[in-house]
Design a protein around this motif. Structure first.
Motif, PDB file in Angstrom:
ATOM      1  N   THR A 209      17.886-103.386   9.704  1.00  0.00           N
ATOM      2  CA  THR A 209      18.127-101.949   9.790  1.00  0.00           C
ATOM      3  C   THR A 209      18.915-101.664  11.061  1.00  0.00           C
ATOM      4  OG1 THR A 209      16.062-101.608  10.971  1.00  0.00           O
ATOM      5  CG2 THR A 209      15.992-101.421   8.565  1.00  0.00           C
ATOM      6  N   ASN A 210      19.141-100.416  11.341  1.00  0.00           N
ATOM      7  CA  ASN A 210      19.845-100.041  12.557  1.00  0.00           C
ATOM      8  C   ASN A 210      19.011-100.490  13.751  1.00  0.00           C
ATOM      9  OD1 ASN A 210      20.996 -98.797  14.760  1.00  0.00           O
ATOM     10  ND2 ASN A 210      21.569 -96.988  13.579  1.00  0.00           N
ATOM     11  N   LEU A 211      19.523-101.470  14.483  1.00  0.00           N
ATOM     12  CA  LEU A 211      18.758-102.105  15.556  1.00  0.00           C
ATOM     13  C   LEU A 211      18.448-101.168  16.714  1.00  0.00           C
ATOM     14  CD1 LEU A 211      20.685-105.485  15.630  1.00  0.00           C
ATOM     15  CD2 LEU A 211      18.567-104.955  14.444  1.00  0.00           C
ATOM     16  N   SER A 212      19.332-100.231  16.978  1.00  0.00           N
ATOM     17  CA  SER A 212      19.100 -99.359  18.125  1.00  0.00           C
ATOM     18  C   SER A 212      18.065 -98.273  17.836  1.00  0.00           C
ATOM     19  CB  SER A 212      20.417 -98.731  18.591  1.00  0.00           C
ATOM     20  OG  SER A 212      20.971 -97.959  17.555  1.00  0.00           O
TER      21      SER A 212
ATOM     22  N   SER B 102      12.978-103.416  18.409  1.00  0.00           N
ATOM     23  CA  SER B 102      14.217-104.130  18.715  1.00  0.00           C
ATOM     24  C   SER B 102      14.493-104.125  20.217  1.00  0.00           C
ATOM     25  CB  SER B 102      15.384-103.454  17.995  1.00  0.00           C
ATOM     26  OG  SER B 102      16.615-103.957  18.470  1.00  0.00           O
ATOM     27  N   PRO B 103      14.996-105.231  20.750  1.00  0.00           N
ATOM     28  CA  PRO B 103      15.380-105.228  22.166  1.00  0.00           C
ATOM     29  C   PRO B 103      16.580-104.310  22.427  1.00  0.00           C
ATOM     30  CG  PRO B 103      15.911-107.326  21.142  1.00  0.00           C
ATOM     31  CD  PRO B 103      15.153-106.538  20.131  1.00  0.00           C
ATOM     32  N   PHE B 104      17.292-103.923  21.372  1.00  0.00           N
ATOM     33  CA  PHE B 104      18.436-103.021  21.515  1.00  0.00           C
ATOM     34  C   PHE B 104      18.007-101.553  21.561  1.00  0.00           C
ATOM     35  CE2 PHE B 104      20.109-106.825  19.455  1.00  0.00           C
ATOM     36  CZ  PHE B 104      21.122-107.148  20.339  1.00  0.00           C
TER      37      PHE B 104
ATOM     38  N   GLU C  61      29.016-106.926  12.783  1.00  0.00           N
ATOM     39  CA  GLU C  61      28.403-105.986  11.842  1.00  0.00           C
ATOM     40  C   GLU C  61      27.185-105.307  12.472  1.00  0.00           C
ATOM     41  OE1 GLU C  61      26.128-105.902   7.522  1.00  0.00           O
ATOM     42  OE2 GLU C  61      27.078-107.759   8.178  1.00  0.00           O
ATOM     43  N   MET C  62      26.373-106.096  13.183  1.00  0.00           N
ATOM     44  CA  MET C  62      25.198-105.525  13.825  1.00  0.00           C
ATOM     45  C   MET C  62      25.605-104.514  14.894  1.00  0.00           C
ATOM     46  SD  MET C  62      23.160-109.093  14.142  1.00  0.00           S
ATOM     47  CE  MET C  62      21.650-108.574  14.887  1.00  0.00           C
ATOM     48  N   MET C  63      26.630-104.842  15.665  1.00  0.00           N
ATOM     49  CA  MET C  63      27.111-103.928  16.707  1.00  0.00           C
ATOM     50  C   MET C  63      27.636-102.639  16.078  1.00  0.00           C
ATOM     51  SD  MET C  63      26.478-105.162  19.640  1.00  0.00           S
ATOM     52  CE  MET C  63      27.480-104.149  20.693  1.00  0.00           C
ATOM     53  N   SER C  64      28.357-102.783  14.991  1.00  0.00           N
ATOM     54  CA  SER C  64      28.895-101.613  14.303  1.00  0.00           C
ATOM     55  C   SER C  64      27.758-100.722  13.808  1.00  0.00           C
ATOM     56  CB  SER C  64      29.774-102.048  13.139  1.00  0.00           C
ATOM     57  OG  SER C  64      30.226-100.932  12.424  1.00  0.00           O
ATOM     58  N   ASN C  65      26.720-101.340  13.246  1.00  0.00           N
ATOM     59  CA  ASN C  65      25.566-100.578  12.758  1.00  0.00           C
ATOM     60  C   ASN C  65      24.840 -99.863  13.895  1.00  0.00           C
ATOM     61  OD1 ASN C  65      26.031-101.339  10.136  1.00  0.00           O
ATOM     62  ND2 ASN C  65      24.568-103.026  10.169  1.00  0.00           N
ATOM     63  N   MET C  66      24.805-100.490  15.080  1.00  0.00           N
ATOM     64  CA  MET C  66      24.130 -99.864  16.210  1.00  0.00           C
ATOM     65  C   MET C  66      24.950 -98.717  16.789  1.00  0.00           C
ATOM     66  SD  MET C  66      22.356-102.849  18.479  1.00  0.00           S
ATOM     67  CE  MET C  66      23.733-103.972  18.507  1.00  0.00           C
ATOM     68  N   LEU C  67      26.249 -98.873  16.844  1.00  0.00           N
ATOM     69  CA  LEU C  67      27.096 -97.890  17.513  1.00  0.00           C
ATOM     70  C   LEU C  67      27.502 -96.724  16.631  1.00  0.00           C
ATOM     71  CD1 LEU C  67      29.371-100.300  19.562  1.00  0.00           C
ATOM     72  CD2 LEU C  67      27.380 -99.025  20.352  1.00  0.00           C
ATOM     73  N   GLN C  68      27.522 -96.927  15.321  1.00  0.00           N
ATOM     74  CA  GLN C  68      28.004 -95.866  14.432  1.00  0.00           C
ATOM     75  C   GLN C  68      27.235 -94.547  14.563  1.00  0.00           C
ATOM     76  OE1 GLN C  68      30.866 -96.017  12.849  1.00  0.00           O
ATOM     77  NE2 GLN C  68      30.584 -93.917  12.207  1.00  0.00           N
TER      78      GLN C  68
END
Length: 182
Positions: free
Chosen positions: A14-17, A22-24, A76-83
């Protein structure tokens, strides 16, 4: 610690942030200038400082960033977190950075009626500069976003505006400053 779990912490994609495990994830009470450790690193306190820093990172679920147990996130994970954050920032910009015609009018009127009177030149300039800065915020200078321009329109518009304000400042000075005006 985190073993072979993906960087999401909870094993989901899921969205990590927004996943508190999540550590993010950044908690709403975390902020950049928050005091994290009580002791500054000095020449003879590395062991104590290091222990305190690791305890802090462990409490915040961030130790994986420094001990190598956290895998580097994929694109992909970064994109999901930042979007979601980008959407929020875009929304805020759309709401608050728009040119505000009523505010710009109000500020230009204040600038037009501002007079030096008994103020020192420094005080008068400071008052004028505060209004100019607000005008810039309320009615920003246009810039080219094509990335191919060699004309540097933003710089030229800013220089033109600076000259305009310089003339306005000089015109509004008291007559005793006639030599400064020319």
């Amino acid at each position: 610690m985190m073993g072979n779990l993906p960087p999401g912490g909870s094993g989901t994609n899921t969205n990590l942030s927004s996943d508190p495990n999540s550590p993010f994830y950044i908690h709403p009470t975390d902020y950049p200038r928050q005091v994290h450790v009580n002791k500054n690193l000095g020449g003879n306190n590395y062991v104590n400082w290091s222990r305190e820093m690791k305890d802090f990172l462990l409490a915040k679920n961030k130790v994986g960033f420094i001990d190598g147990t956290l895998a580097k996130p994929t694109e992909e994970m970064m994109s999901n977190m930042l979007q979601p954050q980008k959407e929020i920032l875009d929304d805020l910009e759309e709401r608050f950075v728009k040119e505000s015609a009523p505010r710009a009018y109000e500020l230009k009127r204040a600038l037009t009626t501002l007079r030096q009177d008994i103020d020192s030149v420094s005080m008068y300039f400071t008052k004028m500069r505060e209004i100019w800065d607000e005008i810039i915020s309320a009615s920003p200078t246009s810039t080219c976003t094509c990335g191919k321009c060699t004309y540097d329109i933003g710089k030229r518009l800013t220089e033109s505006k600076d000259k305009e304000w310089d003339y306005e400042f000089r015109m509004d000075l008291e007559d005793t400053f006639g030599t400064i005006k020319t």
